[in-house]
Motif scaffolding. Sequence first.
Motif, PDB file in Angstrom:
ATOM      1  N   GLU A   1     -33.787 -26.098  81.972  1.00 26.78           N
ATOM      2  CA  GLU A   1     -34.602 -25.420  81.298  1.00 26.78           C
ATOM      3  C   GLU A   1     -36.106 -26.160  81.230  1.00 26.78           C
ATOM      4  O   GLU A   1     -37.132 -25.815  81.128  1.00 26.78           O
ATOM      5  CB  GLU A   1     -34.269 -25.194  79.857  1.00 26.78           C
ATOM      6  CG  GLU A   1     -33.281 -24.055  79.788  1.00 26.78           C
ATOM      7  CD  GLU A   1     -32.612 -24.180  78.433  1.00 26.78           C
ATOM      8  OE1 GLU A   1     -31.475 -23.467  78.361  1.00 26.78           O
ATOM      9  OE2 GLU A   1     -32.627 -25.007  77.556  1.00 26.78           O
ATOM     10  N   VAL A   2     -36.116 -27.661  81.219  1.00 27.23           N
ATOM     11  CA  VAL A   2     -37.182 -28.400  81.110  1.00 27.23           C
ATOM     12  C   VAL A   2     -37.838 -28.826  82.533  1.00 27.23           C
ATOM     13  O   VAL A   2     -37.162 -28.887  83.458  1.00 27.23           O
ATOM     14  CB  VAL A   2     -37.040 -29.692  80.324  1.00 27.23           C
ATOM     15  CG1 VAL A   2     -38.025 -30.579  80.135  1.00 27.23           C
ATOM     16  CG2 VAL A   2     -36.166 -29.485  79.083  1.00 27.23           C
ATOM     17  N   ILE A   3     -39.098 -28.541  82.492  1.00 24.32           N
ATOM     18  CA  ILE A   3     -39.782 -28.913  83.802  1.00 24.32           C
ATOM     19  C   ILE A   3     -39.702 -30.135  83.962  1.00 24.32           C
ATOM     20  O   ILE A   3     -39.518 -31.052  83.175  1.00 24.32           O
ATOM     21  CB  ILE A   3     -41.358 -28.388  83.653  1.00 24.32           C
ATOM     22  CG1 ILE A   3     -41.917 -29.115  82.536  1.00 24.32           C
ATOM     23  CG2 ILE A   3     -41.379 -26.988  83.533  1.00 24.32           C
ATOM     24  CD1 ILE A   3     -43.634 -29.385  82.515  1.00 24.32           C
TER      25      ILE A   3
ATOM     26  N   LEU B   1     -30.318 -21.455  76.975  1.00 25.00           N
ATOM     27  CA  LEU B   1     -31.341 -20.615  76.001  1.00 25.00           C
ATOM     28  C   LEU B   1     -32.493 -20.105  76.768  1.00 25.00           C
ATOM     29  O   LEU B   1     -32.954 -19.005  76.373  1.00 25.00           O
ATOM     30  CB  LEU B   1     -31.780 -21.534  74.862  1.00 25.00           C
ATOM     31  CG  LEU B   1     -30.704 -22.044  73.867  1.00 25.00           C
ATOM     32  CD1 LEU B   1     -31.248 -23.170  73.058  1.00 25.00           C
ATOM     33  CD2 LEU B   1     -30.218 -20.882  72.848  1.00 25.00           C
ATOM     34  N   PHE B   2     -32.920 -20.767  77.487  1.00 25.85           N
ATOM     35  CA  PHE B   2     -34.318 -20.277  78.311  1.00 25.85           C
ATOM     36  C   PHE B   2     -34.176 -20.357  79.774  1.00 25.85           C
ATOM     37  O   PHE B   2     -33.405 -20.949  80.231  1.00 25.85           O
ATOM     38  CB  PHE B   2     -35.420 -21.509  77.541  1.00 25.85           C
ATOM     39  CG  PHE B   2     -35.419 -22.000  76.393  1.00 25.85           C
ATOM     40  CD1 PHE B   2     -35.631 -20.925  75.533  1.00 25.85           C
ATOM     41  CD2 PHE B   2     -35.189 -23.083  75.793  1.00 25.85           C
ATOM     42  CE1 PHE B   2     -35.733 -21.184  73.872  1.00 25.85           C
ATOM     43  CE2 PHE B   2     -34.980 -23.426  74.635  1.00 25.85           C
ATOM     44  CZ  PHE B   2     -35.207 -22.730  73.568  1.00 25.85           C
ATOM     45  N   PRO B   3     -35.456 -19.778  80.260  1.00 25.19           N
ATOM     46  CA  PRO B   3     -35.321 -19.312  81.703  1.00 25.19           C
ATOM     47  C   PRO B   3     -35.358 -20.798  82.328  1.00 25.19           C
ATOM     48  O   PRO B   3     -35.746 -21.949  81.858  1.00 25.19           O
ATOM     49  CB  PRO B   3     -36.589 -18.631  81.884  1.00 25.19           C
ATOM     50  CG  PRO B   3     -36.665 -17.967  80.602  1.00 25.19           C
ATOM     51  CD  PRO B   3     -36.357 -18.896  79.754  1.00 25.19           C
TER      52      PRO B   3
ATOM     53  N   MET C   1     -35.700 -17.243  69.334  1.00 30.06           N
ATOM     54  CA  MET C   1     -34.751 -17.020  70.510  1.00 30.06           C
ATOM     55  C   MET C   1     -33.530 -17.712  69.830  1.00 30.06           C
ATOM     56  O   MET C   1     -33.091 -18.757  69.767  1.00 30.06           O
ATOM     57  CB  MET C   1     -35.118 -18.101  71.704  1.00 30.06           C
ATOM     58  CG  MET C   1     -33.923 -18.185  72.864  1.00 30.06           C
ATOM     59  SD  MET C   1     -33.680 -16.768  73.550  1.00 30.06           S
ATOM     60  CE  MET C   1     -34.685 -16.659  74.623  1.00 30.06           C
ATOM     61  N   PRO C   2     -32.626 -16.502  69.627  1.00 29.40           N
ATOM     62  CA  PRO C   2     -31.326 -16.940  68.872  1.00 29.40           C
ATOM     63  C   PRO C   2     -30.367 -17.273  70.139  1.00 29.40           C
ATOM     64  O   PRO C   2     -30.144 -16.706  70.984  1.00 29.40           O
ATOM     65  CB  PRO C   2     -31.115 -15.553  68.222  1.00 29.40           C
ATOM     66  CG  PRO C   2     -31.583 -14.377  69.115  1.00 29.40           C
ATOM     67  CD  PRO C   2     -32.776 -15.099  69.699  1.00 29.40           C
ATOM     68  N   GLY C   3     -29.430 -18.277  69.672  1.00 29.65           N
ATOM     69  CA  GLY C   3     -28.274 -18.570  70.414  1.00 29.65           C
ATOM     70  C   GLY C   3     -27.932 -20.141  70.349  1.00 29.65           C
ATOM     71  O   GLY C   3     -28.616 -20.845  69.639  1.00 29.65           O
ATOM     72  N   SER C   4     -26.708 -20.537  70.791  1.00 28.08           N
ATOM     73  CA  SER C   4     -26.249 -21.692  70.586  1.00 28.08           C
ATOM     74  C   SER C   4     -26.970 -22.836  71.523  1.00 28.08           C
ATOM     75  O   SER C   4     -26.889 -22.313  72.796  1.00 28.08           O
ATOM     76  CB  SER C   4     -24.891 -21.934  70.802  1.00 28.08           C
ATOM     77  OG  SER C   4     -24.421 -23.068  71.130  1.00 28.08           O
ATOM     78  N   PHE C   5     -27.302 -24.111  71.312  1.00 28.27           N
ATOM     79  CA  PHE C   5     -27.950 -24.980  72.197  1.00 28.27           C
ATOM     80  C   PHE C   5     -26.728 -25.634  73.186  1.00 28.27           C
ATOM     81  O   PHE C   5     -27.121 -26.316  74.050  1.00 28.27           O
ATOM     82  CB  PHE C   5     -28.930 -25.869  71.711  1.00 28.27           C
ATOM     83  CG  PHE C   5     -28.579 -26.466  70.286  1.00 28.27           C
ATOM     84  CD1 PHE C   5     -27.269 -27.177  70.379  1.00 28.27           C
ATOM     85  CD2 PHE C   5     -29.285 -26.571  69.129  1.00 28.27           C
ATOM     86  CE1 PHE C   5     -26.958 -28.112  69.349  1.00 28.27           C
ATOM     87  CE2 PHE C   5     -28.838 -27.396  68.161  1.00 28.27           C
ATOM     88  CZ  PHE C   5     -27.629 -27.769  68.107  1.00 28.27           C
ATOM     89  N   TYR C   6     -25.486 -25.270  72.748  1.00 31.68           N
ATOM     90  CA  TYR C   6     -24.539 -25.614  73.821  1.00 31.68           C
ATOM     91  C   TYR C   6     -24.248 -24.491  74.792  1.00 31.68           C
ATOM     92  O   TYR C   6     -23.284 -23.905  74.741  1.00 31.68           O
ATOM     93  CB  TYR C   6     -23.301 -26.061  73.031  1.00 31.68           C
ATOM     94  CG  TYR C   6     -23.540 -27.046  71.994  1.00 31.68           C
ATOM     95  CD1 TYR C   6     -23.829 -28.519  72.654  1.00 31.68           C
ATOM     96  CD2 TYR C   6     -23.208 -27.106  70.763  1.00 31.68           C
ATOM     97  CE1 TYR C   6     -24.174 -29.438  71.816  1.00 31.68           C
ATOM     98  CE2 TYR C   6     -23.270 -28.352  69.786  1.00 31.68           C
ATOM     99  CZ  TYR C   6     -23.619 -29.243  70.352  1.00 31.68           C
ATOM    100  OH  TYR C   6     -23.951 -30.438  69.510  1.00 31.68           O
ATOM    101  N   GLY C   7     -25.264 -24.405  75.641  1.00 30.42           N
ATOM    102  CA  GLY C   7     -25.498 -23.327  76.581  1.00 30.42           C
ATOM    103  C   GLY C   7     -26.892 -23.219  76.984  1.00 30.42           C
ATOM    104  O   GLY C   7     -27.762 -23.673  76.224  1.00 30.42           O
TER     105      GLY C   7
END
Lengths: 418, 418
Positions: free
Chosen positions: A252-254, A188-190, A180-186
């Motif tokens: 993102e985290v349950i 990333l996941f559903p 999953m490409p992308g910045s973790f300052y935003g």
Amino acid sequence: MAVGRDHRGQVLNEEFQRRDHNIQDVMIEDLQRQVAELTQRLRAQDIVYRIISILFGFKIFETSTNLGIMACMRTVISKAKPFVQGAIIDLYCKTFSKCFTIADLGCSSGPNTLLAISEIIDAIDSTRRKFGHRSPEFRVILNDLPGNDFNTIFKSIPYFIETLKKEKGDEFGPCFVAGMPGSFYGRLFPNESINFIHSSYSAHFLSQVPLGIENNEGNIYIAATSPPSVDKAYLEQFRSDFTLFLNSRSEEVIPGGRMVITIIGRRSSDPSSKECCHIWELLAQALREMVSQGLIEEAKLASFNLPLYAPSRKEVSASIQEQGSFHLDMLETFDVNWDAGDNSQNKNYVFDKIKSGKKVAECIRAVTESMLVNHFGEEIIEDLFQKYSENVGEYLVKEKAKYINFVICMTKKEGKLD
Amino acid sequence: MAVGRDHRGQVLNEEFQRRDHNIQDVMIEDLQRQVAELTQRLRAQDIVYRIISILFGFKIFETSTNLGIMACMRTVISKAKPFVQGAIIDLYCKTFSKCFTIADLGCSSGPNTLLAISEIIDAIDSTRRKFGHRSPEFRVILNDLPGNDFNTIFKSIPYFIETLKKEKGDEFGPCFVAGMPGSFYGRLFPNESINFIHSSYSAHFLSQVPLGIENNEGNIYIAATSPPSVDKAYLEQFRSDFTLFLNSRSEEVIPGGRMVITIIGRRSSDPSSKECCHIWELLAQALREMVSQGLIEEAKLASFNLPLYAPSRKEVSASIQEQGSFHLDMLETFDVNWDAGDNSQNKNYVFDKIKSGKKVAECIRAVTESMLVNHFGEEIIEDLFQKYSENVGEYLVKEKAKYINFVICMTKKEGKLD
């Protein structure tokens, strides 16, 4: 405060007292076995990855730069391992979930990319065996910036999964590994899609160089000679970035999900403390030498600053508390010698200032080279790191320098934000 | 049977009669608008991707090879578009799902990679607007073999998502795009995790060259001179692979989920029919010329065969029925001229045997080059495709040759296997 095995054991034990005896037994047995296996596996892993590199034509073992950062990262991952495994086993035992989605943020690309993931899977797999459960389904998501070399990682995945299946038998898995490409300052996941987040040596990188620090001339990070506004700007950038990180992960985290992240930090309340700044001060020194030799323009150096920050415990925990979505379970400090080869397990270690200087320089080069090349150009790099390596070597004669690291264990709160 | 716009409209209409009027109106309006926009968007897309290529330093526009396959693939995707959109709109209207997971199998790497995905998202987004619904969450998973160039795709994703947000406004999404390396002849995704699968021009590639066809000497695919055992071996390999494909997808797609795949095929019941074999026969001819000139060893050619198969409608539908997990909603045939530039929308097209031969050769080169290099070595390639291009050009003077394609629309059955 040195973090020896005993101290770590004690902290872990305090944490475990809140759990029932069954789980406690399982964990302790597991940790003991794993400590014993550690040295052996680290050596074996090297061989395995060498085979992979031959099979798939990686180039990662060719540069000494990569060997430097590999050794350093491996030490950090192995120091953080008991905390990562404690958190994942606890999570497993609380939920007995049939499907674990695990994300690694800032996974990079190299032999350590799948190391932490493989240890997380090991921990769940050996725990589920002890309970006689069927293997859960593993969904692994590897994240890094879009410019990361995912191709190299992806080529090693079939071998990685094959190896897991061989080690753990036919009943293992299934295990799906995605990128999953992308910045973790935003985001990333559903929403609420992740059970466990791991991130090693990534979240201390800021989303950008702090604004308004043009007055930090001759330095490249907070230094003894930096004006107070520089300290403030760095702290502000860290707070804003770390809050954005936590905000994004909180969606993102349950609820009840875990997050274990390792970053560089500092013990002192002073952000210009030597323990976190001197490694960069020596690099600034090398740059200043090149300015005085006319190899770098003074204005070029004046406009360069590093986009990273070594926070204090207090700064980290304040941000977590203010953001409010995560419970801070543990914030542990551990040291790693600048020369990662100089450790208690390496009985044959003999200090050599040239070798040590080189190894540290290789490690720092691996994480800073692209920024330096972007700003100063390709042509200064060899010379710069030669000088830096000498500066580091000389410094290590006087002092056994260490990186200060934090491993931060968090649980996503069950209810709404406080 | 030529598939003109009227014929496609009729087939779609028959399908739509089963739905209520509201949906029907929405779809028709949508299709009409989209047909009108198609030519315009195709041109615009070219410009957008040229910008991307500049921004991110892609090399994809530098080789004419890629331009050849791009034009061909784009034509195939645009021909399949009404079927893909019909299926996705129907799925949306049946479920009004708040989260769509869409996988593209064999996504490749280039400007067409995100084209089909972007059209699928367009269709859902414009339909949900008509119903006044909020945007669903989009989870896009791009799959190809681990050797695919995911790095290039990943670099374009931030721009892709940015463009979607600009086009569709702030209420769009979120949209998450991940990469999943692996062979689609096996499990790729977790159980019942996918709503919609798209695959364009990939599932006709076999998992391997059929075994036991050493007697296909001088040919590289089924040919008029191939022994019957060769036809049989190819069919068996296709059956076995396609069943494995369907088995894997049947576990991954949710009940009621859809799958639209486009592959090359044939109208004739004879697997050595010219319509599917002659494009390869001309390549075999070029290879035989090189054997006779002593540039390729005869034994080398004798041991080379292509791992692909152009099935008949009957073979495809029999496999789907036998496997039993999917309902075959539609199996439509459409033609694309070998020279994809020769189409009804291109009013300025003038046949030129040299140019056309070159374009077709470029397209075939893009999909076969790596296999040919692996088997014959790098050094024969330029010469081979020069000869091939001439052979194709000469053939096109005599006959306006076409690829036969199938677009196969399936729905995952709701219950257990029949």
